[in-house]
Design an enzyme around this catalytic site. Structure first.
Site, PDB file in Angstrom:
ATOM      1  N   ARG A   1       0.864  -1.185   0.000  1.00 45.65           N
ATOM      2  CA  ARG A   1       0.000   0.000   0.000  1.00 45.65           C
ATOM      3  C   ARG A   1       0.900   1.234   0.000  1.00 45.65           C
ATOM      4  O   ARG A   1       1.684   1.427   0.920  1.00 45.65           O
ATOM      5  CB  ARG A   1      -0.887   0.024   1.240  1.00 45.65           C
TER       6      ARG A   1
ATOM      7  N   GLY B   1      -7.134  -1.632  -6.733  1.00 46.40           N
ATOM      8  CA  GLY B   1      -8.428  -1.096  -6.332  1.00 46.40           C
ATOM      9  C   GLY B   1      -8.476   0.413  -6.499  1.00 46.40           C
ATOM     10  O   GLY B   1      -7.804   0.968  -7.382  1.00 46.40           O
ATOM     11  N   ASN B   2      -9.210   1.069  -5.615  1.00 49.40           N
ATOM     12  CA  ASN B   2      -9.431   2.512  -5.779  1.00 49.40           C
ATOM     13  C   ASN B   2      -8.150   3.339  -5.681  1.00 49.40           C
ATOM     14  O   ASN B   2      -7.924   4.227  -6.502  1.00 49.40           O
ATOM     15  CB  ASN B   2     -10.459   2.992  -4.752  1.00 49.40           C
TER      16      ASN B   2
ATOM     17  N   ASP C   1     -13.769  -5.831  -2.229  1.00 47.08           N
ATOM     18  CA  ASP C   1     -14.799  -4.877  -1.791  1.00 47.08           C
ATOM     19  C   ASP C   1     -15.810  -4.549  -2.900  1.00 47.08           C
ATOM     20  O   ASP C   1     -16.889  -4.017  -2.609  1.00 47.08           O
ATOM     21  CB  ASP C   1     -14.150  -3.565  -1.331  1.00 47.08           C
TER      22      ASP C   1
ATOM     23  N   ARG D   1     -27.332 -19.461  20.115  1.00 44.49           N
ATOM     24  CA  ARG D   1     -26.555 -18.226  20.267  1.00 44.49           C
ATOM     25  C   ARG D   1     -26.854 -17.220  19.157  1.00 44.49           C
ATOM     26  O   ARG D   1     -27.314 -17.587  18.076  1.00 44.49           O
ATOM     27  CB  ARG D   1     -25.057 -18.545  20.189  1.00 44.49           C
TER      28      ARG D   1
ATOM     29  N   GLY E   1     -14.824  -4.680   4.420  1.00 42.76           N
ATOM     30  CA  GLY E   1     -15.537  -3.672   3.640  1.00 42.76           C
ATOM     31  C   GLY E   1     -15.695  -2.448   4.525  1.00 42.76           C
ATOM     32  O   GLY E   1     -16.626  -2.397   5.331  1.00 42.76           O
TER      33      GLY E   1
ATOM     34  N   GLU F   1     -17.331  -4.389   8.146  1.00 44.03           N
ATOM     35  CA  GLU F   1     -16.255  -3.737   8.910  1.00 44.03           C
ATOM     36  C   GLU F   1     -16.533  -2.242   9.152  1.00 44.03           C
ATOM     37  O   GLU F   1     -16.255  -1.714  10.227  1.00 44.03           O
ATOM     38  CB  GLU F   1     -14.996  -3.899   8.039  1.00 44.03           C
TER      39      GLU F   1
ATOM     40  N   ARG G   1      -9.506 -12.654   1.937  1.00 44.20           N
ATOM     41  CA  ARG G   1      -8.690 -12.264   0.779  1.00 44.20           C
ATOM     42  C   ARG G   1      -7.810 -13.404   0.285  1.00 44.20           C
ATOM     43  O   ARG G   1      -7.142 -13.283  -0.746  1.00 44.20           O
ATOM     44  CB  ARG G   1      -7.792 -11.066   1.157  1.00 44.20           C
TER      45      ARG G   1
HETATM   46  O1  F6P Z   1      -9.643  -3.279   0.132  1.00 42.17           O
HETATM   47  C1  F6P Z   1      -9.633  -4.583   0.531  1.00 42.17           C
HETATM   48  C2  F6P Z   1      -9.597  -4.709   2.029  1.00 42.17           C
HETATM   49  O2  F6P Z   1      -9.529  -6.075   2.322  1.00 42.17           O
HETATM   50  C3  F6P Z   1     -10.752  -4.044   2.775  1.00 42.17           C
HETATM   51  O3  F6P Z   1     -11.939  -4.784   2.772  1.00 42.17           O
HETATM   52  C4  F6P Z   1     -10.160  -3.873   4.158  1.00 42.17           C
HETATM   53  O4  F6P Z   1     -10.807  -2.815   4.808  1.00 42.17           O
HETATM   54  C5  F6P Z   1      -8.716  -3.578   3.863  1.00 42.17           C
HETATM   55  O5  F6P Z   1      -8.450  -4.100   2.580  1.00 42.17           O
HETATM   56  C6  F6P Z   1      -7.734  -4.161   4.844  1.00 42.17           C
HETATM   57  O6  F6P Z   1      -6.471  -3.706   4.519  1.00 42.17           O
HETATM   58  P1  F6P Z   1      -5.099  -4.275   5.053  1.00 42.17           P
HETATM   59  O7  F6P Z   1      -4.825  -5.569   4.352  1.00 42.17           O
HETATM   60  O8  F6P Z   1      -4.104  -3.232   4.696  1.00 42.17           O
HETATM   61  O9  F6P Z   1      -5.260  -4.487   6.525  1.00 42.17           O
END
Ligand code: F6P
Length: 357
Positions: free
Chosen positions: A74, A111-112, A136, A171, A179, A231, A284
């Protein structure tokens, strides 16, 4: 016709990245005289000059493999133009390395954030083609991103497993699904897994509405409930607050994850035994589903076609079941949240699933 192609994967990984890389490579080798350079670790690799000349055979046996053979990282878009303490001008370095490698184009899978940087590089005069990936599913201009449906399958399997244990123990099970800004994954998996309540960022919830679900089910003799919470879900009170104030309030309450808050409140308000589960990055991981293998292959081969046509400054998309391309400048930075009139959302509501609203 000879083409030298750089390729990188950036941002969070997802299933289908390798299938897409393979699609770009195989179709390019067939369509023209391709030379492919792997940029390792996303844009960081382009900034730091971490690359490797690839051979045709290195794109074999990766169709079914999760993650990314190129590595990823990132590199926040907002910091791309910021020269930090290391005095590195990141945009300058990326342009320099692109030229040094004598690339005809750069294919960026992401992604974005990745698309924002792709658009920035395109504005800087580089030839860029994007491919939309993310679990996402929140990239504007494409009906679906690759990685999404595999994550839906994984999240659905998790909900299925929670069902049997929830029923055995009477339960309430609260499962938090990735997300942060968009609730697509929670919506789809919640519907596929038969969740009783689905809480997504787009619809601030009222916990009393979720309490009603638990009580209504109990009154029908169903002493367990499944709540799928995204999330990034927030309640109605939090929706009125500034982000920072909301985070501080949660910290004071000792809440790190929204599912903890939902489980705690439901336990207090219903007297039910509640548990929360956070699958996190499991969503993921793993091999792409057949759907994602095909989608990634379609996207990858289409990228090769765009390279052959020298059609740059675009990203591949699926619209109405047709593979096409959007201009990067049209989609970069545009969010794709769940629309309140989306047919999947309407279907879930018609099925009596509560969104806590
Ligand atoms: O963008 C994909 C994603 O898995 C999101 O759903 C989540 O909020 C984020 O990446 C988590 O990021 P990282 O792997 O940097 O913790």
């Amino acid at each position: 016709m000879k083409r030298r192609i750089g390729i990188l994967t950036a941002g969070g990984d997802c299933p289908g990245l390798n299938a897409a890389i393979r699609g770009v490579a195989r179709a390019s080798y067939i369509a023209f005289d391709a030379e492919i350079v792997a940029i390792r670790g996303g844009y960081k690799g382009l900034i730091e000059g971490d690359f490797k000349e690839m051979k045709k055979g290195q794109f074999s046996n990766i169709l079914t493999v999760g993650g990314t053979i190129l590595g990823t990282a990132r590199t926040p878009f907002k910091e791309m133009r910021v020269v930090g303490d290391d005095l590195v001008d990141k945009v300058y370095e990326m342009r320099k390395n692109y030229k040094k490698l004598k690339l005809d184009c750069l294919v960026t899978l992401g992604g974005n954030g990745t698309h924002k940087t792709a658009n920035l590089l395109s504005e800087e005069g580089l030839n860029i083609i994007g491919l939309p990936k993310t679990i996402d599913n929140d990239i504007y201009g494409t009906d679906v991103t690759f990685g999404f449906h595999t994550a839906v399958d994984t999240a659905t399997d998790i909900i299925d497993r929670l069902h049997t244990t929830a029923a055995s123990h009477n339960r309430v099970m609260v499962v938090e699904i990735m997300g942060n800004k968009a609730g697509w994954l929670t919506l789809y998996a919640g519907l596929a897994g038969g969740a009783d309540a689905i809480l997504i960022p787009e619809i601030p919830y009222d916990i009393e509405e979720v309490v009603k679900v638990v009580e209504m089910r109990a009154s029908m003799g169903k002493n367990f409930t499944i709540v799928a919470v995204a999330e990034g879900a927030i309640d109605k009170e939090e929706a009125q607050m500034r982000r920072k104030d909301m985070e501080d309030k949660r910290k004071e309450e000792g809440v790190d994850f929204v599912c903890q808050r939902v489980a705690r409140d439901l336990a207090q308000l219903t007297g039910s035994e509640c548990r929360y589960v956070i699958p996190g990055h499991i969503l993921r991981g793993g091999s792409p589903s057949a759907y994602d293998r095909i989608l990634s292959t379609l996207f990858g081969t289409y990228a090769a076609k765009l390279i052959a046509e020298e059609n740059y400054g675009v990203t591949v998309a699926l619209k109405n079941n047709q593979i096409t391309a959007n201009k990067l400048s049209d989609i970069a930075g545009v969010p794709k949240a769940v629309e309140l009139d989306h047919h999947i959302l309407k279907t879930a509501k018609a099925m009596g699933i509560s969104f806590g609203d």
